[in-house]
Enzyme design. Structure first.
Site, PDB file in Angstrom:
ATOM      1  CG  ASP A   1      20.972  37.527  32.141  1.00 15.74           C
ATOM      2  OD1 ASP A   1      20.160  36.498  31.955  1.00 15.74           O
ATOM      3  OD2 ASP A   1      20.341  38.598  32.336  1.00 15.74           O
TER       4      ASP A   1
ATOM      5  CG  ASP B   1      58.295  26.804  40.684  1.00 17.06           C
ATOM      6  OD1 ASP B   1      59.330  27.401  40.231  1.00 17.06           O
ATOM      7  OD2 ASP B   1      57.377  27.076  41.116  1.00 17.06           O
TER       8      ASP B   1
ATOM      9  CB  VAL C   1      56.157  33.332  37.155  1.00 18.53           C
ATOM     10  CG1 VAL C   1      56.196  31.999  36.403  1.00 18.53           C
ATOM     11  CG2 VAL C   1      55.869  34.400  35.823  1.00 18.53           C
TER      12      VAL C   1
ATOM     13  CD  GLU D   1      51.557  40.578  38.165  1.00 14.04           C
ATOM     14  OE1 GLU D   1      50.532  41.677  37.658  1.00 14.04           O
ATOM     15  OE2 GLU D   1      51.285  39.432  37.261  1.00 14.04           O
TER      16      GLU D   1
ATOM     17  CE  LYS E   1      53.405  38.480  35.092  1.00 11.56           C
ATOM     18  NZ  LYS E   1      52.623  37.171  35.578  1.00 11.56           N
TER      19      LYS E   1
ATOM     20  CB  SER F   1      46.808  41.024  39.535  1.00  9.79           C
ATOM     21  OG  SER F   1      48.260  41.619  39.893  1.00  9.79           O
TER      22      SER F   1
ATOM     23  CG  HIS G   1      43.142  38.594  37.845  1.00  6.11           C
ATOM     24  ND1 HIS G   1      42.840  39.852  37.901  1.00  6.11           N
ATOM     25  CD2 HIS G   1      43.968  38.390  38.665  1.00  6.11           C
ATOM     26  CE1 HIS G   1      43.192  40.018  39.334  1.00  6.11           C
ATOM     27  NE2 HIS G   1      43.930  39.136  39.664  1.00  6.11           N
TER      28      HIS G   1
END
Length: 718
Positions: free
Chosen positions: A299, A348, A405, A407, A412, A434, A455
């Site tokens: 599903d 990078d 990158v 956290e 960011k 995350s 994620h």
């Protein structure tokens, strides 16, 4: 006969054509068993040269009728057993009636389909790379109940049959031929039928018997009493226990069926198989696994988690993506995407770092090459799709950019702004964060409607799940395209709403914190890790904390504290916090730092750090039940809170996500199904007991109390 039709050709050969009128594949449902009964009765009155068993579908046969198996209850066990025996009696007649029977396998034959083929004297398969043969029942908590546990050992021998039965191993045509599962291959359907007819013409003058019905038959490799087999079978239960920790009854039942069945005659062996099959099918673990790994997963992949507006959106395959950050996560995402034919720009801050990121794919592919799982041409094709760069201008033309990158909110924001300047107006920007809320990260975007969370889980090339997070302004078009892309690269998507830690990181943090918290209380670390293993977790909370890194856990906690203080909210505390800080003060930050809760000697396996006894002195030990259930309950309760707060959109997303993403034990069917199978009212009562003993974090949420009072389960509305 609804599901089978009989045709007789000019050579007096009967064609038993399986053609389920109600589905795109043949399944072993009531219509099929009734049709097979009628076929046998009709053929018993006829004269014929032989029988060709074939399919009118693209596949040969899909397997058992999981709807009826899922519905089977213990009070129906006697009738269910009789039905199993009746079906197998028809297959037994097929192989003992004396005339040659050929399985013309035109497509995949799994489960009951392969058991039908095993009851034929000759098995010929179309030489098709997509065709698979096997018995995957164990992956759904079942055993092959149509004779597979009896015929496979008699065909291959006990030791060669066990991987197919215990592991659900599936093979292609070439491997099946080499293993002795099939006798011939055919170039096309005409060749398939020609070879089937030829076998019947060549063998219709004498009685045809299966190898195991021959007068002088001996089981390949010997029966269970053979010294070589006996030696294996002495240690096999212990090996199974080490692997399943007693949580999965199907492998144990399969081993028992094979060993017991190898020591008796064929008919007795099939009755033994039926008894074990009925017991598993009527048991709770099979219900948990079928419900989640079959119905919910199908599903989910069909888009059940998407709102109707997103389901109606047209999507296109993505051809070119950009990945920001060539660290462990970004490199693995790049490899996963390139392996599925997607062009990847891996960016990078330096070319050296970007090249190192591409090196992850090179190392992984070289390992596959050495093991014979790929060839030089395919390896080079995948590598050619990964373009390392330190220049943001190379992102031009990318339809999707995934930011991977560190956290750090400010970092960011910078890479988001830099990348978006290179992209077309309809390109999607996804953050692989995350923990950080997507709506807040989207503030750095000039087009928040195109901003979404994707994620991935580490290692991203191997882990099957991707958690898609919608921010407050994420459009349905963006969600639909992100969902389609996850399926495009062979992953399983779940869709959640925005929240700190979303669903998976938030619940996973409860698991690690509870384990570390118990350590700080004085619970023996070996007890914690062993209890997790006995509960069915793949890795204990202390070991997985070492893998994640205590430094990262501390950094995420500090980011959360900063954000909550900025928002004027109360900062929650946990008993694990002080223990993590103490380990960091000791310089034991985890595996990457040389040691954490475990020591990692250069030679030998990891082991719990001996210093834990001194740093966290043991006190009175908890019961094993309490340790196991603290780990299981804290994850289930936090998952329920996510569901109550509408972070989770469905029960199926919760169950699939908890198993595929954060290691919740598969036997449970997932974190919310664990509550159902425990009994909602009993779970609520036990949660209250744990809350009184260990803290309010175990307090049953309002939705649980309401469900318990109404005697309802956690289920998705159709």
């Amino acid at each position: 006969m609804k599901s089978i039709r009989l045709e007789k050709d000019s050579d007096n050969i009967v064609h038993l054509i399986m053609d389920n009128p109600n589905a795109s594949a043949n399944v072993m449902d009531r219509d099929f068993t009734d049709s097979l009964q009628a076929v046998v009765e009709q053929l018993q009155q006829q004269d014929y040269a032989g029988i060709i068993v074939r399919s009118a579908k693209k596949t040969f046969f899909a397997g058992g009728d999981l709807k009826s198996l899922y519905a089977a209850e213990k009070d129906q066990a006697e009738a269910f057993f009789a039905a199993c025996e009746s079906l197998k009696a028809k297959l037994r007649w097929l192989e003992t009636q004396g005339k040659p029977v050929v399985a013309a396998i035109n497509g995949t034959a799994l489960g009951g389909g392969w058991e039908i083929a095993l009851s034929c004297h000759q098995r010929i398969a179309l030489d098709d790379k997509t065709l698979k043969i096997g018995l995957p029942e164990v992956t759904l908590g079942l055993l092959p109940g149509g004779g597979g546990c009896v015929r496979m050992p008699r065909l291959l021998g006990i030791q060669n049959a066990l991987p197919f039965l215990l592991e659900g191993k599936q093979v292609g045509v070439k491997q099946a031929l080499e293993a002795g599962l099939i006798h011939q291959t055919a170039n096309d359907t005409d060749d398939l039928l020609k070879k089937a007819r030829d076998f019947i013409r060549d063998n219709n003058s004498t009685q045809v018997l299966q190898p195991w019905d021959q007068p002088n038959y001996r089981m390949p490799g010997g029966d269970a009493k053979n010294p070589k087999n006996a030696q294996l079978l002495m240690i096999a239960p212990a090996m199974l226990e080490k692997k399943t920790h007693g949580c999965l009854p199907a492998p144990e039942a399969i081993l028992a069926t094979v060993v017991e069945g190898a020591q008796v005659d064929f008919e007795t062996a099939t009755r033994i198989e039926s008894r074990h099959f009925v017991e598993l099918t009527c048991g709770q673990v099979a219900k948990n696994m079928i419900g989640t790994f079959w119905f919910a997963l199908n599903d989910l992949k069909a888009g059940a988690s998407l709102p109707q507006a997103a389901r109606n959106q047209e999507t296109q395959p993505i051809r070119r993506i950009g990945i920001l950050g060539a660290g462990m996560m970004g490199s693995a995402i790049a490899y996963a995407c390139a392996s599925k034919g997607v062009e990847v720009v891996l960016k990078d801050v330096s070319m050296e770092a970007a090249l190192n990121g591409k090196g992850y794919a090179e190392k992984s592919l070289h390992k596959r090459l050495q093991r014979g799982r790929t060839d030089e041409g395919r390896m080079q094709a995948i590598l050619s799709r990964i373009q390392p760069t330190d220049n943001a201008a190379e992102l031009a033309g990318c339809e999707l950019v995934i930011e991977a990158v560190f956290e750090d909110r400010e970092l960011k924001a910078r890479v988001t702004s830099e990348a978006e300047r290179q992209l077309s107006d309809n390109a999607i920007f996804a953050s692989n964060t995350s923990t950080l809320p997507i709506t807040g990260l989207a503030n750095a975007s000039s087009r928040p409607k195109n901003f979404i969370g994707m994620h991935f889980f580490s290692p991203a090339d191997k882990m099957p799940l991707v958690e898609i997070i919608c921010g407050e302004e994420t459009s349905e078009e963006t969600l639909a395209q992100a969902f389609a892309f996850v399926l495009q690269i062979g992953k399983t998507p779940i869709v959640v709403n925005d929240s700190r830690g979303f669903f998976t990181s938030r619940v996973f943090g409860c698991f690690t914190n509870e384990g570390i918290g118990m350590l700080s209380e004085g619970v023996n670390p070996a007890t914690i890790e062993n209890a997790a293993s006995l509960a069915g977790f793949p890795v204990g909370p202390l070991a997985v904390s070492d893998e994640v890194s205590l430094t990262l856990m501390g950094r995420i906690r500090q980011q959360t504290i900063n954000d909550l203080q900025r928002e004027g909210k109360t900062v929650p505390s946990h008993p694990a916090d002080a223990a993590i800080d103490h380990m960091l003060e000791l310089g034991r930050a985890g595996k990457a730092a040389g040691g954490g809760f475990y020591s990692y000697p250069e030679a030998g396996k990891k082991r719990l750090w001996s210093g834990l006894q001194e740093e966290f002195p043991p006190t009175e030990q908890l019961s094993l039940r309490d340790v196991k259930e603290r780990l299981l309950f804290i994850m289930a309760i936090e998952t329920l809170r996510c569901y109550e707060e509408k972070v989770l959109r469905s029960v199926r997303d919760a169950n699939i996500g908890s198993i595929f993403g954060i290691g919740f034990p598969p036997w449970t069917g997932g974190a919310l199904q664990y509550i159902n199978q425990y009994g909602v009212a009993k779970f609520a009562q036990r949660a209250q007991q744990l809350a009184e003993a260990y803290g309010d974090r175990f307090a049953p949420p309002t939705v649980l109390i309401t469900l318990a009072e109404s005697q309802k389960n956690l289920e998705d509305k159709e």
